[in-house]
Motif scaffolding. Structure first.
Motif, PDB file in Angstrom:
ATOM      1  N   ASP A  67       0.833  -1.199   0.000  1.00 35.72           N
ATOM      2  CA  ASP A  67       0.000   0.000   0.000  1.00 35.72           C
ATOM      3  C   ASP A  67       0.874   1.258   0.000  1.00 35.72           C
ATOM      4  OD1 ASP A  67      -2.733   1.139   0.202  1.00 35.72           O
ATOM      5  OD2 ASP A  67      -1.939   1.953   2.086  1.00 35.72           O
ATOM      6  N   VAL A  68       1.995   1.233   0.720  1.00 37.59           N
ATOM      7  CA  VAL A  68       2.914   2.369   0.686  1.00 37.59           C
ATOM      8  C   VAL A  68       3.500   2.527  -0.709  1.00 37.59           C
ATOM      9  CG1 VAL A  68       5.091   3.279   1.583  1.00 37.59           C
ATOM     10  CG2 VAL A  68       3.444   2.252   3.141  1.00 37.59           C
ATOM     11  N   MET A  69       3.817   1.411  -1.371  1.00 37.21           N
ATOM     12  CA  MET A  69       4.312   1.483  -2.746  1.00 37.21           C
ATOM     13  C   MET A  69       3.261   2.079  -3.670  1.00 37.21           C
ATOM     14  SD  MET A  69       7.461   0.388  -2.846  1.00 37.21           S
ATOM     15  CE  MET A  69       7.613   1.309  -1.322  1.00 37.21           C
ATOM     16  N   LEU A 529       3.181   0.408  -9.743  1.00 32.95           N
ATOM     17  CA  LEU A 529       2.629   0.272  -8.402  1.00 32.95           C
ATOM     18  C   LEU A 529       1.904   1.559  -8.037  1.00 32.95           C
ATOM     19  CD1 LEU A 529       5.515  -1.581  -6.542  1.00 32.95           C
ATOM     20  CD2 LEU A 529       3.272  -2.493  -7.153  1.00 32.95           C
ATOM     21  N   SER A 530       0.815   1.825  -8.729  1.00 35.21           N
ATOM     22  CA  SER A 530      -0.020   3.000  -8.475  1.00 35.21           C
ATOM     23  C   SER A 530      -1.460   2.627  -8.756  1.00 35.21           C
ATOM     24  CB  SER A 530       0.417   4.167  -9.367  1.00 35.21           C
ATOM     25  OG  SER A 530       0.128   3.892 -10.724  1.00 35.21           O
ATOM     26  N   LEU A 535      -4.725  -4.052 -10.533  1.00 37.84           N
ATOM     27  CA  LEU A 535      -4.501  -5.030  -9.471  1.00 37.84           C
ATOM     28  C   LEU A 535      -4.335  -4.375  -8.106  1.00 37.84           C
ATOM     29  CD1 LEU A 535      -2.044  -7.492 -11.270  1.00 37.84           C
ATOM     30  CD2 LEU A 535      -4.525  -7.715 -10.970  1.00 37.84           C
ATOM     31  N   SER A 536      -4.136  -3.079  -8.068  1.00 34.35           N
ATOM     32  CA  SER A 536      -3.945  -2.385  -6.795  1.00 34.35           C
ATOM     33  C   SER A 536      -5.245  -1.907  -6.183  1.00 34.35           C
ATOM     34  CB  SER A 536      -3.022  -1.183  -6.987  1.00 34.35           C
ATOM     35  OG  SER A 536      -3.641  -0.196  -7.814  1.00 34.35           O
ATOM     36  N   VAL A 537      -6.382  -2.189  -6.814  1.00 33.68           N
ATOM     37  CA  VAL A 537      -7.667  -1.685  -6.317  1.00 33.68           C
ATOM     38  C   VAL A 537      -7.965  -2.159  -4.896  1.00 33.68           C
ATOM     39  CG1 VAL A 537     -10.159  -1.743  -6.683  1.00 33.68           C
ATOM     40  CG2 VAL A 537      -8.627  -1.377  -8.621  1.00 33.68           C
ATOM     41  N   PRO A 540      -5.988  -0.526  -0.780  1.00 31.82           N
ATOM     42  CA  PRO A 540      -6.367   0.421   0.282  1.00 31.82           C
ATOM     43  C   PRO A 540      -7.306  -0.190   1.311  1.00 31.82           C
ATOM     44  CG  PRO A 540      -6.561   1.439  -1.881  1.00 31.82           C
ATOM     45  CD  PRO A 540      -6.328  -0.009  -2.121  1.00 31.82           C
ATOM     46  N   VAL A 541      -8.260  -1.007   0.857  1.00 33.13           N
ATOM     47  CA  VAL A 541      -9.206  -1.623   1.792  1.00 33.13           C
ATOM     48  C   VAL A 541      -8.490  -2.622   2.694  1.00 33.13           C
ATOM     49  CG1 VAL A 541     -11.323  -2.970   1.969  1.00 33.13           C
ATOM     50  CG2 VAL A 541     -11.060  -1.313   0.123  1.00 33.13           C
ATOM     51  N   MET A 542      -7.624  -3.441   2.085  1.00 27.72           N
ATOM     52  CA  MET A 542      -6.896  -4.432   2.869  1.00 27.72           C
ATOM     53  C   MET A 542      -5.964  -3.744   3.878  1.00 27.72           C
ATOM     54  SD  MET A 542      -5.952  -7.037  -0.249  1.00 27.72           S
ATOM     55  CE  MET A 542      -4.913  -8.063   0.794  1.00 27.72           C
ATOM     56  N   ALA A 543      -5.315  -2.693   3.460  1.00 28.66           N
ATOM     57  CA  ALA A 543      -4.395  -2.000   4.358  1.00 28.66           C
ATOM     58  C   ALA A 543      -5.136  -1.356   5.519  1.00 28.66           C
ATOM     59  CB  ALA A 543      -3.607  -0.940   3.577  1.00 28.66           C
ATOM     60  N   GLU A 544      -6.311  -0.808   5.258  1.00 23.43           N
ATOM     61  CA  GLU A 544      -7.080  -0.191   6.324  1.00 23.43           C
ATOM     62  C   GLU A 544      -7.528  -1.232   7.346  1.00 23.43           C
ATOM     63  OE1 GLU A 544      -8.777   2.810   8.516  1.00 23.43           O
ATOM     64  OE2 GLU A 544      -7.411   2.911   6.812  1.00 23.43           O
ATOM     65  N   ALA A 545      -7.938  -2.418   6.866  1.00 20.56           N
ATOM     66  CA  ALA A 545      -8.332  -3.490   7.786  1.00 20.56           C
ATOM     67  C   ALA A 545      -7.151  -3.965   8.627  1.00 20.56           C
ATOM     68  CB  ALA A 545      -8.920  -4.657   6.985  1.00 20.56           C
ATOM     69  N   VAL A 546      -5.994  -4.054   8.023  1.00 22.07           N
ATOM     70  CA  VAL A 546      -4.805  -4.492   8.764  1.00 22.07           C
ATOM     71  C   VAL A 546      -4.431  -3.466   9.827  1.00 22.07           C
ATOM     72  CG1 VAL A 546      -2.326  -4.897   8.557  1.00 22.07           C
ATOM     73  CG2 VAL A 546      -3.898  -5.966   6.938  1.00 22.07           C
ATOM     74  N   ARG A 547      -4.507  -2.180   9.509  1.00 22.74           N
ATOM     75  CA  ARG A 547      -4.129  -1.153  10.484  1.00 22.74           C
ATOM     76  C   ARG A 547      -5.060  -1.178  11.697  1.00 22.74           C
ATOM     77  NH1 ARG A 547      -3.644   1.991   5.576  1.00 22.74           N
ATOM     78  NH2 ARG A 547      -1.417   2.256   5.039  1.00 22.74           N
TER      79      ARG A 547
END
Length: 847
Positions: A67-69, A529-530, A535-537, A540-547
């Motif tokens: 997600d940072v990438m 990686l943007s 494939l990056s859709v 953001p959702v996965m990263a928010e759940a992990v945080r």
């Protein structure tokens, strides 16, 4: 480690180790009866729990890393779409646009606006930072509070920034850029009529040599110059280090630069320069930097994105610009030997720089190592007397460990080195000509620590060329090799332009060049990686759940420890490959270009040419030296009490082997009390003139002190001595040797007192010299180099000069009256005459 802990210890093995994942408890709490007992039964030593915790943590870190990438890629695209991108951490306003100048460039002058609560003193010297245009965008010199601009703003200086746009103007050249920077500095000077002090200019990396070129052409618009990590002598370097200097030879010269520009339809993509930098340290580029983010993903994301915003902000250079740079600097090394000539016939000779130059470099810098930052001094001058003859003050500072970017990016470097340079710049501006090295030490460790104004003490130590060579490590045999590279480069470039370039120019179009730039591997790494990648859709959702449900593993986890060990091993392997590559490249370079047959084939074997000839003195320069010497000899016995006090001050302070800000306090006190209305530039000229007089003939200069004080009353003489005592006490006690010199000065001042045995004063006596009545002003500073003053005396007596023997008091006060004169009568003579007939013949009579 927890896998060896007591399995019955509840605090070491929480019961939710297996269950939290599938129960998705955000507060890490479970209430399954018997879960702890079950975990202990099936995993008594904790291996399974450690493996599960590490697996979960690594999966979460992977999602956050990707997600940072993705954010980095979006940031890159947003940055590239801006018309005037920069990474400055301060608000700015445009004052001048280089596109409106007679010779348009893509540079612009910005006023830096301070943060709220920061007070700016308009009476202080303006501060100008020039950023490097070496593939990256502008702003690194002020992209955070602890930066060059941040330090200057905190000190109250009006600050300006010279930046640039992503694309050059059509037909733009390096000379056009230099002229633009000169025009910007003239405008800054016009904005500050309330101060006579010229702007301090900071040139980072590639901007350093641009600033030095501009200062050589127009020295009158520059104040002190600080060049940080700036290469000026491109052939210099230490064997086993600085592998970048071999790049031109291994590529066969600058023809590859012309090829790259032609592929870009006349434009050179800065991403190629960035790629060269990254290849210097493959371990950091391909693993260490990325793994550091992955390993500290919860804390490092913001810092990583801030830096990548600058590192990935690639700009484009004009083909003619980069070809000039490579041919004349990187391969030809013509700047440090005064071989560059502008299109209108002006020679770019760094000896014309009139401002003090501070060179800041680092032993940990593999892009601009100390030999390349300092070698130009040895290329231009034969010894320190030659530096003094050209009225140049050169100060250098070598950091022990920081890398190239750390020189002008590191917060610790800004808080220490840049803060001290900024605070002491007025002192550096009045330092007598010479070569000095600085050292920075904590103030509490020094003597008289209560007198220091900041946390660190900047000390200046005089250096000679033997000490400078320890940093430069010049090898004449290497010069022949690099001169051979320059000849081969000219041959290959000519062949390319004859056979290949016409075909490339015929088939390349602007659209094709734009497509090639977009497909550069470094640029693709950001774009793929943007959010433009479908494939990056879900990222953001996965990263928010992990945080929201983060489960970091501790550092003592077995598998986390193994991961760290594996990373260190990979870094060591990549470093070993780099060292093997660099050593092989160096050996190949030395073997190929060291062949006598190849050197003879290009006309460089034997004594046919001097490859690195030191620029000689022109006839006008030699005539000026002679004229300046005579002028100084005539001024030895001319002047008033002002000259006498300043000469005495310089002589006494010259008894110390080094100097620091305490002597600056003494000079400031002298200026405030002796001549409070004098401008800093005039005060600087007064200091330098008296320094040169002492350098030319110290014995006669001291013997002339009673002459300068002739006609003074006892009260006047007592006042001058009291003034000197007060000035010396401004920052602690004098050293033992300086105290001896001061005692000698008191003896000479006493000789100027009126004789009690004589009722009437001599007719030739001058009027009483007082501090209020004196109107003597220092001579204007010449633009050319001043006299080579070391012909009559090789030992410097500058305030910061090396330890020198005290002049024999008997020789100083030795009377030259006829032998028949009475001893008491001669001892009270108010004027100490020269001690030899030779001296009298050289000194012209008073008019």
């Amino acid at each position: 480690m927890n896998f060896l802990a007591n399995p019955l210890a509840k605090t070491m093995f929480p019961a939710n180790a297996f269950t939290s994942a599938w129960l998705k408890q955000q507060n890490d709490s479970t209430a399954i009866p018997g879960s702890e007992a079950i975990a202990t039964l099936f995993d008594p030593f904790g291996f399974g729990r450690a493996a599960f915790g590490y697996w979960r943590d690594s999966m979460e870190r992977s999602v956050l890393y990707l997600d940072v990438m993705r954010e980095r890629g979006n940031q890159y695209l947003e940055h590239m779409e801006q018309t005037k991108p920069n990474v400055l951490g301060f608000d700015t306003e445009v004052l001048m646009d280089g596109r409106t100048l007679p010779r348009p460039t893509n540079y612009e002058l910005l006023r830096v606006l301070p943060h709220e609560g920061t007070e700016i003193d308009l009476q202080k010297r303006p501060f100008v930072v020039v950023d490097p245009r070496a593939g990256h965008g502008p702003g690194i010199g002020g992209f955070k509070p602890d930066s060059e601009l941040g330090v200057a703003l905190k000190a109250g200086h009006p600050c300006y920034f010279i930046g640039f746009l992503p694309f050059p103007e059509p037909g733009q050249t390096v000379e056009d850029v230099v002229e633009s920077e000169i025009a910007f500095l003239r405008h800054v000077i016009e904005l500050h009529p309330e101060t006579t002090e010229k702007p301090m200019v900071v040139g980072n990396c590639q901007a350093g040599w641009q600033i030095m070129m501009a200062a050589a052409l127009e020295p009158d618009v520059f104040g002190p110059i600080l060049i940080a990590g700036a290469p000026l002598s491109y052939w210099a370097g230490e064997h086993g280090k600085a592998p970048m200097r071999y790049t031109g030879g291994m590529a066969g010269g600058s023809w590859i630069t012309a090829l790259t520009s032609d592929i870009g339809d006349g434009l050179f993509d800065g991403a190629w320069l960035v790629q060269n930098f990254e290849r210097l340290n493959p371990a950091n580029t391909y693993w260490k930097k990325q793994y550091h983010l992955y390993d500290n993903i919860d804390t490092e994301a913001g810092r990583y994105l801030d830096f990548e915003r600058w590192w990935g902000g690639h700009v484009v250079l004009g083909g003619e610009e980069i070809q000039y740079i490579v041919d004349n600097l990187f391969v030809g090394n013509r700047l440090s030997t005064a071989q560059l000539v502008t299109h209108d016939g002006r020679r770019i000779d760094l000896r014309n720089v009139r401002s003090p130059v501070v060179v800041f470099c680092s032993r940990g810098d593999d892009i601009t190592p100390p030999p390349q930052a300092l070698g130009w001094i040895r290329d231009l001058y034969a010894n320190t007397d030659d530096i003094i003859a050209n009225e140049q003050t050169i100060v250098y500072c070598q950091h022990d460990t920081t890398g190239h970017l750390g020189i002008f990016v590191s917060g610790s470097v800004s808080r220490k080195e840049h803060t001290e340079f900024t605070a002491n710049m007025d002192y550096i501006d009045v330092l007598p000509p010479g070569l000095y090295e600085t050292s920075i030490s904590p103030a509490e460790k020094g003597e008289d620590a209560e007198l220091f104004e900041r946390d660190y003490l900047l000390e200046f130590m005089p250096r000679n060329f033997e000490e400078l060579d320890q940093a430069v490590m010049h090898k004449p045999e290497d010069d022949r090799r690099f001169a051979t590279v320059a000849r081969i480069s000219e041959i290959n470039l000519g062949m390319y332009r004859l056979f290949l370039q016409p075909w490339l120019k015929a088939i390349m179009t602007p659209e094709a060049a734009r497509l090639i730039r977009r497909m550069h591997p470094i640029r693709l790494g950001y774009k793929l990686l943007s959010d433009r990648n479908p494939l990056s859709v879900p990222l953001p959702v996965m990263a928010e759940a992990v945080r929201k449900n983060r489960h970091p593993v501790s550092k003592d986890n077995l598998f986390k420890t193994l991961e760290t060990m594996g990373s260190d091993q990979l870094v060591a392997s990549l470093n070993a490959m780099r060292d093997l590559r660099d050593s092989s490249t160096e050996k190949m370079f030395m073997d190929i270009y060291g062949q006598p047959l190849l050197q003879a084939a290009v006309g460089l074997y034997g004594d046919a040419h001097v490859h690195r000839r030191r620029p000689g003195a022109e006839p006008e320069h030699r005539r000026f030296i002679e004229q300046r010497q005579e002028e100084l000899r005539e001024k030895i016995a001319k002047g008033s009490a002002h000259e006498a006090v300043m000469r005495s001050l310089i002589y006494v302070l010259g008894g110390a082997p080094a100097t620091d800000e305490r002597n600056f306090k003494r000079l400031r006190a002298s200026r405030a009390e002796l001549e409070p209305g004098i401008e800093l530039s005039d005060f600087k000229n007064l200091v330098r003139e008296q320094f040169f007089i002492l350098k030319l003939d110290r014995e006669q200069a001291l013997n002339s002190l009673p002459t300068l004080l002739a006609g003074s009353s006892n009260d006047d003489v007592d006042g001058y001595i009291s003034h000197l005592e007060h000035v010396f006490a401004a920052s602690g006690d004098l050293s033992e040797h300086a105290a001896e010199r001061f005692a000698q000065i008191k003896v000479l001042f006493d000789k100027a007192r009126p004789r009690k045995s004589v009722a009437n004063k001599p007719a030739a006596s001058k009027p009483t010299a007082s501090k209020a009545a004196s109107t003597t002003k220092p001579a204007a500073k010449p633009k050319a180099a001043t006299a080579k003053l070391a012909e009559t005396q090789t030992t410097s007596s500058a305030p910061v000069a090396k330890e020198q023997p005290v002049v024999n008091e008997e020789s100083v006060v030795k009377e030259s009256s006829p032998k028949s004169a009475a001893t008491s009568e001669s001892a009270s003579e108010p004027v100490a005459k020269p001690t030899s007939t030779t001296r009298r013949k050289k000194t012209p009579p008073k008019r």
